[in-house]
Design a protein around this motif. Structure first.
Motif, PDB file in Angstrom:
ATOM      1  N   LEU A  70      -3.347  20.215  10.010  1.00 55.56           N
ATOM      2  CA  LEU A  70      -2.904  21.561  10.335  1.00 55.56           C
ATOM      3  C   LEU A  70      -2.903  21.736  11.850  1.00 55.56           C
ATOM      4  CD1 LEU A  70      -4.948  23.723   7.769  1.00 55.56           C
ATOM      5  CD2 LEU A  70      -2.527  23.113   7.626  1.00 55.56           C
ATOM      6  N   GLU A  71      -1.992  22.553  12.334  1.00 58.80           N
ATOM      7  CA  GLU A  71      -1.931  22.859  13.763  1.00 58.80           C
ATOM      8  C   GLU A  71      -1.836  24.367  13.920  1.00 58.80           C
ATOM      9  OE1 GLU A  71       1.013  22.025  17.586  1.00 58.80           O
ATOM     10  OE2 GLU A  71       0.787  20.481  16.040  1.00 58.80           O
ATOM     11  N   ASP A  72      -2.628  24.927  14.852  1.00 61.32           N
ATOM     12  CA  ASP A  72      -2.654  26.377  15.003  1.00 61.32           C
ATOM     13  C   ASP A  72      -1.846  26.827  16.198  1.00 61.32           C
ATOM     14  OD1 ASP A  72      -4.190  25.884  17.254  1.00 61.32           O
ATOM     15  OD2 ASP A  72      -6.029  26.733  16.454  1.00 61.32           O
ATOM     16  N   GLN A  73      -1.923  28.132  16.497  1.00 66.43           N
ATOM     17  CA  GLN A  73      -1.121  28.738  17.558  1.00 66.43           C
ATOM     18  C   GLN A  73      -1.507  28.241  18.947  1.00 66.43           C
ATOM     19  OE1 GLN A  73      -3.291  30.361  15.668  1.00 66.43           O
ATOM     20  NE2 GLN A  73      -4.858  31.037  17.128  1.00 66.43           N
ATOM     21  N   GLU A  74      -2.692  27.659  19.090  1.00 61.75           N
ATOM     22  CA  GLU A  74      -3.131  27.120  20.375  1.00 61.75           C
ATOM     23  C   GLU A  74      -2.795  25.643  20.535  1.00 61.75           C
ATOM     24  OE1 GLU A  74      -4.288  29.052  22.615  1.00 61.75           O
ATOM     25  OE2 GLU A  74      -4.545  30.851  21.368  1.00 61.75           O
ATOM     26  N   GLY A  75      -2.172  25.054  19.520  1.00 61.17           N
ATOM     27  CA  GLY A  75      -1.879  23.636  19.563  1.00 61.17           C
ATOM     28  C   GLY A  75      -3.038  22.770  19.123  1.00 61.17           C
ATOM     29  N   MET A  76      -4.128  23.389  18.648  1.00 58.79           N
ATOM     30  CA  MET A  76      -5.284  22.638  18.161  1.00 58.79           C
ATOM     31  C   MET A  76      -4.990  22.110  16.763  1.00 58.79           C
ATOM     32  SD  MET A  76      -7.477  22.846  20.637  1.00 58.79           S
ATOM     33  CE  MET A  76      -8.997  22.340  19.836  1.00 58.79           C
ATOM     34  N   THR A  77      -5.357  20.864  16.516  1.00 59.67           N
ATOM     35  CA  THR A  77      -5.126  20.246  15.212  1.00 59.67           C
ATOM     36  C   THR A  77      -6.424  20.180  14.430  1.00 59.67           C
ATOM     37  OG1 THR A  77      -5.414  18.031  16.154  1.00 59.67           O
ATOM     38  CG2 THR A  77      -3.172  18.910  16.030  1.00 59.67           C
TER      39      THR A  77
ATOM     40  N   ALA B 150       7.998  24.880  18.067  1.00 66.02           N
ATOM     41  CA  ALA B 150       8.638  25.719  19.081  1.00 66.02           C
ATOM     42  C   ALA B 150       9.087  27.055  18.496  1.00 66.02           C
ATOM     43  CB  ALA B 150       9.828  24.971  19.680  1.00 66.02           C
ATOM     44  N   PHE B 151       9.584  27.031  17.258  1.00 63.41           N
ATOM     45  CA  PHE B 151       9.996  28.266  16.600  1.00 63.41           C
ATOM     46  C   PHE B 151       8.818  29.218  16.423  1.00 63.41           C
ATOM     47  CE2 PHE B 151       9.797  30.349  12.433  1.00 63.41           C
ATOM     48  CZ  PHE B 151      10.802  31.295  12.576  1.00 63.41           C
ATOM     49  N   ALA B 152       7.685  28.697  15.939  1.00 68.85           N
ATOM     50  CA  ALA B 152       6.512  29.538  15.713  1.00 68.85           C
ATOM     51  C   ALA B 152       6.006  30.134  17.020  1.00 68.85           C
ATOM     52  CB  ALA B 152       5.416  28.720  15.036  1.00 68.85           C
ATOM     53  N   ALA B 153       6.004  29.330  18.078  1.00 72.86           N
ATOM     54  CA  ALA B 153       5.543  29.841  19.373  1.00 72.86           C
ATOM     55  C   ALA B 153       6.462  30.933  19.888  1.00 72.86           C
ATOM     56  CB  ALA B 153       5.457  28.685  20.372  1.00 72.86           C
ATOM     57  N   GLU B 154       7.759  30.780  19.655  1.00 74.38           N
ATOM     58  CA  GLU B 154       8.726  31.776  20.132  1.00 74.38           C
ATOM     59  C   GLU B 154       8.615  33.075  19.343  1.00 74.38           C
ATOM     60  OE1 GLU B 154      11.803  33.453  22.355  1.00 74.38           O
ATOM     61  OE2 GLU B 154      10.704  31.557  22.691  1.00 74.38           O
TER      62      GLU B 154
ATOM     63  N   ASP C  11       2.567  35.832  20.372  1.00 75.84           N
ATOM     64  CA  ASP C  11       2.038  37.008  21.062  1.00 75.84           C
ATOM     65  C   ASP C  11       0.549  37.184  20.803  1.00 75.84           C
ATOM     66  OD1 ASP C  11       2.202  37.557  18.394  1.00 75.84           O
ATOM     67  OD2 ASP C  11       3.178  39.509  18.597  1.00 75.84           O
ATOM     68  N   GLY C  12      -0.108  36.125  20.370  1.00 74.01           N
ATOM     69  CA  GLY C  12      -1.520  36.196  20.047  1.00 74.01           C
ATOM     70  C   GLY C  12      -1.791  36.246  18.559  1.00 74.01           C
ATOM     71  N   ARG C  13      -0.748  36.305  17.765  1.00 79.59           N
ATOM     72  CA  ARG C  13      -0.913  36.323  16.308  1.00 79.59           C
ATOM     73  C   ARG C  13      -1.382  34.945  15.837  1.00 79.59           C
ATOM     74  NH1 ARG C  13       1.384  40.093  13.053  1.00 79.59           N
ATOM     75  NH2 ARG C  13       2.741  40.692  14.780  1.00 79.59           N
ATOM     76  N   ARG C  14      -2.286  34.923  14.885  1.00 83.37           N
ATOM     77  CA  ARG C  14      -2.810  33.660  14.381  1.00 83.37           C
ATOM     78  C   ARG C  14      -1.876  33.046  13.337  1.00 83.37           C
ATOM     79  NH1 ARG C  14      -9.338  34.318  13.309  1.00 83.37           N
ATOM     80  NH2 ARG C  14      -9.977  34.491  15.501  1.00 83.37           N
ATOM     81  N   TYR C  15      -1.711  31.753  13.436  1.00 85.20           N
ATOM     82  CA  TYR C  15      -0.940  31.021  12.429  1.00 85.20           C
ATOM     83  C   TYR C  15      -1.351  29.561  12.444  1.00 85.20           C
ATOM     84  CZ  TYR C  15       2.044  29.600  16.405  1.00 85.20           C
ATOM     85  OH  TYR C  15       2.507  29.107  17.603  1.00 85.20           O
ATOM     86  N   VAL C  16      -1.038  28.880  11.355  1.00 82.40           N
ATOM     87  CA  VAL C  16      -1.177  27.427  11.277  1.00 82.40           C
ATOM     88  C   VAL C  16       0.047  26.891  10.542  1.00 82.40           C
ATOM     89  CG1 VAL C  16      -3.699  27.352  11.307  1.00 82.40           C
ATOM     90  CG2 VAL C  16      -2.500  27.539   9.119  1.00 82.40           C
ATOM     91  N   PHE C  17       0.353  25.620  10.786  1.00 74.51           N
ATOM     92  CA  PHE C  17       1.467  25.006  10.053  1.00 74.51           C
ATOM     93  C   PHE C  17       1.116  23.566   9.722  1.00 74.51           C
ATOM     94  CE2 PHE C  17       2.537  24.118  14.491  1.00 74.51           C
ATOM     95  CZ  PHE C  17       2.923  22.792  14.470  1.00 74.51           C
TER      96      PHE C  17
ATOM     97  N   ARG D  46      -1.221  40.764  10.388  1.00 80.29           N
ATOM     98  CA  ARG D  46      -1.652  41.670  11.435  1.00 80.29           C
ATOM     99  C   ARG D  46      -1.729  40.938  12.771  1.00 80.29           C
ATOM    100  NH1 ARG D  46      -5.646  46.197  10.452  1.00 80.29           N
ATOM    101  NH2 ARG D  46      -6.252  44.922   8.655  1.00 80.29           N
ATOM    102  N   GLY D  47      -1.108  41.513  13.789  1.00 75.68           N
ATOM    103  CA  GLY D  47      -1.116  40.924  15.112  1.00 75.68           C
ATOM    104  C   GLY D  47      -2.311  41.381  15.933  1.00 75.68           C
ATOM    105  N   PRO D  48      -2.431  40.902  17.174  1.00 72.94           N
ATOM    106  CA  PRO D  48      -3.579  41.274  18.009  1.00 72.94           C
ATOM    107  C   PRO D  48      -3.614  42.751  18.359  1.00 72.94           C
ATOM    108  CG  PRO D  48      -1.929  40.089  19.288  1.00 72.94           C
ATOM    109  CD  PRO D  48      -1.524  39.982  17.855  1.00 72.94           C
TER     110      PRO D  48
END
Length: 349
Positions: free
Chosen positions: A90-97, A149-153, A157-163, A181-183
């Motif tokens: 899994l990879e999150d919004q910060e690029g951490m795996t 790149a799509f998720a980051a775009e 905005d600070g919203r949490r996600y993983v893919f 819910r966003g930040p």
């Protein structure tokens, strides 16, 4: 009579917008600079070329749109599914795996107990599970990079996600799980227009990563292939018969399909008219390609009246106005059943 290039470009923008974009009503168009106009014309010509070449179409699907409560229990189950219980990275919004069951456990705890945490049970949808997919044979790493790149775009905005990218099926695809819910406390509420924009953005990112991809609506391509709802698929798997689903089109369904495509066919006709009268030989050649494209659309094959006799045609013309009204109402209902939404822009039933 031949048309000057400026006229052809303006007509192409006009008819192309009707084909590829949702119409904007009651909105005054802003004045455009020459540079912006040239850019839009170039983008429209590229979009037209991709469509005529039948460039592979991206698919975006929200897989939990119709479900009810989405508390942390449902989120844990979905994250276990897309990570194959910790075996898929899994990879999150910060690029951490994250890899492994322990890392998955830490992630779910952070989503459950962190700021704007997800409650264990909820009557509201707390996450959106988005599926980004391409046809078999597409470069899998490019699909993953484009999804990142799509998720980051869209959600950077600070919203949490993983893919997670799945490589165990023929279609390269990415599962993206985004917190509703966003930040700032605002919640996602995607509509069909938003999903079409997501398709266009994902296709644009794929092209930036060297993959030819398109994001046009089915009506613009004259597509008539229907997809059964999930309930019908499950009934068929159990050996049951769905009373309101027919694999073959009857005359009423053909007429509903034809009516649904009327606007797109008119727009294609406008494109042909502008191109055929152009002073440019390339544009005139393009008009011939558009004509062939439209004539070979599936909707032409499934157009109404196939095999109907003259006697049946005469009887149809003698139908009373009241019966025509009832028939049109039934046709509208059939059309809504045939087109609940674009299968390229799926919200799971």
């Amino acid at each position: 009579m031949s048309f000057p290039k400026t006229y052809v470009d303006q007509m192409l923008l006009n008819w192309g917008d009707r084909l590829f974009h949702d119409p904007l009503r009651h909105v005054r168009a802003p004045r455009m600079s020459r540079g912006e106009l040239r850019r839009d014309i170039q983008c429209m010509r590229e979009q037209l070329a991709r469509t005529l070449q039948r460039t592979p179409e991206v698919m975006v699907k929200i897989t939990n749109k119709a479900s009810g409560a989405q508390g942390m229990g449902a989120v844990r189950r979905h994250l276990r599914y897309i990570s194959r219980n910790g075996k898929v990275e899994l990879e999150d919004q910060e690029g951490m795996t994250m890899l492994g069951r322990e890392a998955l456990h830490d992630l779910t705890d952070a989503w459950h107990l962190g700021s704007w945490g997800i409650p264990e049970e909820s009557r509201r949808r707390e996450v959106f599970n988005v599926l980004l997919s391409m046809p078999p044979g597409t470069d899998r790493q490019a699909v993953r990079n484009a999804a990142r790149a799509f998720a980051a775009e869209e959600f950077g905005d600070g919203r949490r996600y993983v893919f997670a990218a799945h490589d165990d099926e023929a279609h390269p695809h990415v599962h993206l799980t985004v917190q509703a819910r966003g930040p700032d406390g605002k919640r996602l509420n995607p509509r069909k227009q938003d999903l079409q924009r997501w398709r266009e953005q994902f296709a644009w990112q794929l092209r930036g990563h060297g993959v030819e991809a398109n994001a046009t609506r089915r009506l613009a391509r004259g597509e008539t292939r229907r997809y059964p709802k999930q309930a019908v698929v499950h009934m068929t798997a159990r050996g049951e018969t769905a009373h309101y689903w027919r694999s073959e089109l009857d005359e009423l369904a053909r007429r509903a399909l034809w009516d649904a495509h009327a606007g797109s066919l008119e727009a294609w006709q406008g494109v042909v008219h502008a191109m055929a009268g152009s002073q440019s030989a390339d544009d005139r050649s393009l008009a011939a390609l558009v004509t062939d494209f439209v004539q070979t659309m599936p909707v032409q094959r499934d157009r109404p009246g196939t095999g109907r006799t003259d006697r049946n045609e005469g009887a149809r013309r003698r139908t009373s106005s009241r019966e025509r009204g009832l028939r049109d109402a039934e046709r509208s209902e059939t059309q809504r059943a045939l087109f609940p939404d674009d299968p390229d822009v799926w919200m799971e039933r």
